[in-house]
Design an enzyme around this catalytic site. Structure first.
Site, short mmCIF file in Angstrom:
data_model
loop_
_atom_site.label_atom_id
_atom_site.label_comp_id
_atom_site.label_asym_id
_atom_site.label_seq_id
_atom_site.Cartn_x
_atom_site.Cartn_y
_atom_site.Cartn_z
CE LYS A 211 -3.52 2.44 2.64
NZ LYS A 211 -4.47 2.38 3.76
CE LYS A 264 -5.87 2.06 -0.58
NZ LYS A 264 -6.25 2.18 0.78
C1 PBG Z 1 -7.38 3.31 5.61
C2 PBG Z 1 -7.61 3.22 4.17
C3 PBG Z 1 -7.42 4.20 3.16
C4 PBG Z 1 -7.93 3.65 1.98
C5 PBG Z 1 -8.36 2.37 2.28
N1 PBG Z 1 -8.16 2.12 3.62
C6 PBG Z 1 -6.95 5.59 3.24
C7 PBG Z 1 -5.59 5.93 3.65
O1 PBG Z 1 -4.71 5.09 3.80
O2 PBG Z 1 -5.39 7.13 3.84
C8 PBG Z 1 -7.99 4.35 0.66
C9 PBG Z 1 -9.01 3.86 -0.31
C10 PBG Z 1 -9.31 4.78 -1.43
O3 PBG Z 1 -8.67 5.83 -1.65
O4 PBG Z 1 -10.26 4.45 -2.17
N2 PBG Z 1 -6.08 3.32 6.04
#
Ligand code: PBG
Length: 341
Positions: A211, A264
């Site tokens: 991520k 992601k």
């Molecule tokens: C929580 C999380 C996030 C997303 C999914 N889980 C946001 C972040 O890390 O700030 C992002 C999903 C999206 O942008 O569609 N940590």
């Protein structure tokens, strides 16, 4: 001449011929022919639809930066999942917006919190729909970070204990799968151990393994009300420039017991999806994130892009890159378009 000969030679060794004997346009001539030789086929079975759950009744509040995406109260979620299920979408992933935020995010592991309520409501209406829950802290904490803060830093190991409690609370309420997204080291192992100890050894973990610290999460943070109140997430999420590091993240998560690994965002990281797919035999998920959705919606609303073409093209690209599963806010629209085909 030499270069040309080499190209002709390369083409003949890989396909057994060259122009004029070989004409690739022959198989592109009709839509039926094209359909017969399609290498990548997008399916509704690939989709996981994200839902944002809020307190209250009959709340259906559109997220301004994500047209067509709503914050829903539990009663509205129960209606929404009927449509999702009718479209053939196999799974949803839930994000909760709590009634109150505090330093450790108490509501996150409250058995009566917003997510357990939503899970129970969904299971009453559509018991076969796979309910995945996001395990993180940023929506629940007053500082908006994904872990516990000490001296201005997100501390790793103390945060793991909370993640374990959250996972057990969700599994107890009936979640079918949990998805840790906080990017703490050791989070998969901690959650696996907590679930196993509580009698949930059958509940799989979909790890947000690679991520990235991405600008593409902006609209999500409006939807989940989770922007960090100071600093940013670069101390725990991955640097966009790195792919070898992503492979280490994935390898560790698999060792720790991840059943599915996620990359992601998706669109700017197709090479990462491909690299993970080539090296690891586990199912790979790609998150087509909020910013990717917002870009397409905005351009489509201006008439600058054709939404259906772009959505099907980009989702197909994610699958071609190697994703088995795609988390996408376009799931309902894409399912309708695919069902029409
Ligand atoms: C929580 C999380 C996030 C997303 C999914 N889980 C946001 C972040 O890390 O700030 C992002 C999903 C999206 O942008 O569609 N940590």
């Amino acid at each position: 001449m030499n270069v040309r000969n080499n190209l002709v030679q390369a083409e003949s060794t890989t396909t057994g011929g060259a122009f004029p004997a070989v004409r690739l346009r022959r198989l592109r001539r009709t839509s039926t022919l094209r359909r017969m030789v399609e290498e990548t086929r997008l399916s509704v079975d690939d989709f996981i639809y994200p839902l944002f759950v809020v307190h209250g009744q009959q709340v259906r509040r559109e997220v301004p930066s994500m047209p067509g995406v709503f914050q829903l109260s539990v009663d509205e979620v129960a209606r929404e999942v009927e449509t999702i299920s009718e479209l053939g979408i196999p799974a949803v992933i839930l994000f909760g917006v709590p009634a109150h935020k505090d330093p450790i995010g108490q509501e996150n592991f409250d058995p009566e919190g917003i997510i357990p309520q939503a899970i129970r409501a969904i299971k009453r209406v559509t018991p076969e729909l796979v309910v995945i829950t996001d395990i993180c802290m940023c929506e629940y904490t007053d500082h908006g970070h994904c872990g516990i803060i000490r001296d201005g830093e997100v501390v790793n190991d103390e945060t793991l204990e909370i993640y374990g409690r959250v996972a057990v609370a969700h599994a107890t309420a009936g979640a079918d799968m949990v998805a840790p997204s906080g990017m703490m080291d050791g989070q998969v192992q901690a959650i696996r151990q907590a679930l196993d100890a509580a009698g949930f050894s059958h509940i799989p973990i979909m790890a947000y393994a690679a991520k990235y610290a991405s600008g593409f999460y902006g609209p999500f943070r409006d939807a989940a009300e989770s922007p960090p109140q100071f600093g940013d997430r670069r101390g725990y999420q991955m640097p966009p420039a790195n792919v070898r590091e992503a492979l280490r993240e994935v390898a560790l998560d698999i060792q720790e017991g991840a059943d599915i690994v996620m990359v992601k965002p998706a669109l700017a990281y197709l090479d990462v999806i491909r690299a993970v797919r080539e090296r690891f035999p586990v199912p790979v998920a790609a998150y087509n994130v909020s910013g990717e959705y917002a870009m397409v919606k905005a351009a489509a609303q201006k008439g600058w892009l054709d939404e259906r073409t772009i959505v099907l093209e980009t989702l197909t690209a994610m699958k071609r890159a190697g994703a088995d599963l795609i988390l996408t806010y376009f799931a309902k629209e894409a399912a309708r378009w695919l069902n029409e085909r």
